[in-house]
Design a protein around this motif. Sequence first.
Motif, short mmCIF file in Angstrom:
data_model
loop_
_atom_site.label_atom_id
_atom_site.label_comp_id
_atom_site.label_asym_id
_atom_site.label_seq_id
_atom_site.Cartn_x
_atom_site.Cartn_y
_atom_site.Cartn_z
N THR A 14 -2.70 83.52 27.76
CA THR A 14 -3.84 82.99 27.01
C THR A 14 -4.78 84.13 26.67
O THR A 14 -5.99 84.01 26.78
CB THR A 14 -4.58 81.91 27.82
N MET A 16 -6.00 85.24 24.13
CA MET A 16 -7.00 85.01 23.10
C MET A 16 -8.28 84.40 23.68
O MET A 16 -9.31 84.47 23.06
CB MET A 16 -6.44 84.10 22.01
N GLN A 18 -11.54 83.94 26.04
CA GLN A 18 -12.50 84.70 26.83
C GLN A 18 -12.98 83.74 27.91
O GLN A 18 -13.16 82.55 27.64
CB GLN A 18 -13.67 85.16 25.97
N ARG A 35 -13.94 80.31 26.28
CA ARG A 35 -14.21 80.23 24.84
C ARG A 35 -12.99 80.72 24.09
O ARG A 35 -12.41 81.75 24.43
CB ARG A 35 -15.40 81.10 24.50
N ASP A 36 -12.62 79.97 23.06
CA ASP A 36 -11.56 80.38 22.15
C ASP A 36 -12.24 81.05 20.97
O ASP A 36 -12.89 80.37 20.17
CB ASP A 36 -10.76 79.16 21.70
N PRO A 37 -12.16 82.38 20.85
CA PRO A 37 -12.87 83.07 19.77
C PRO A 37 -12.42 82.64 18.38
O PRO A 37 -13.21 82.67 17.45
CB PRO A 37 -12.56 84.55 19.99
N GLY A 38 -11.20 82.20 18.25
CA GLY A 38 -10.70 81.78 16.95
C GLY A 38 -11.37 80.52 16.44
O GLY A 38 -11.75 80.42 15.27
N SER A 39 -11.53 79.54 17.32
CA SER A 39 -12.11 78.27 16.91
C SER A 39 -13.58 78.12 17.29
O SER A 39 -14.27 77.26 16.78
CB SER A 39 -11.33 77.11 17.55
N ARG A 41 -14.45 77.08 20.14
CA ARG A 41 -14.47 76.01 21.15
C ARG A 41 -14.85 76.59 22.52
O ARG A 41 -14.31 77.60 22.95
CB ARG A 41 -13.10 75.35 21.23
#
Length: 91
Positions: A14, A16, A18, A35-39, A41
């Motif tokens: 995982t 991706m 943080q 935290r999902d930096p892409g979304s 979320r």
Amino acid sequence: MEQDRPDRPAAAGTDMLQARELYASSNGDRWFLARDPGSGRVFVRHEPNAASGGRSTEFEIGDFLTRSGQGPEHQALLRLIGTLVEDRASG
């Protein structure tokens, strides 16, 4: 024992995500604010100890705070949120 660590990948596979560790129990369970930096979320991730199967579970922050019990992992998240308010009030 509560850990305050900088952002880091939450777990193998995982990269991706943080995450910041909120709490680690004496039995090896760990809770992270992630935290999902892409979304964008933001959620709480529970990583149980290996004896429990080690399968991670993700919770929306509101669900995590309102689900049964107010254990030390809940208190750790509330303390972290509180520091955000304190930082803004003093700045």
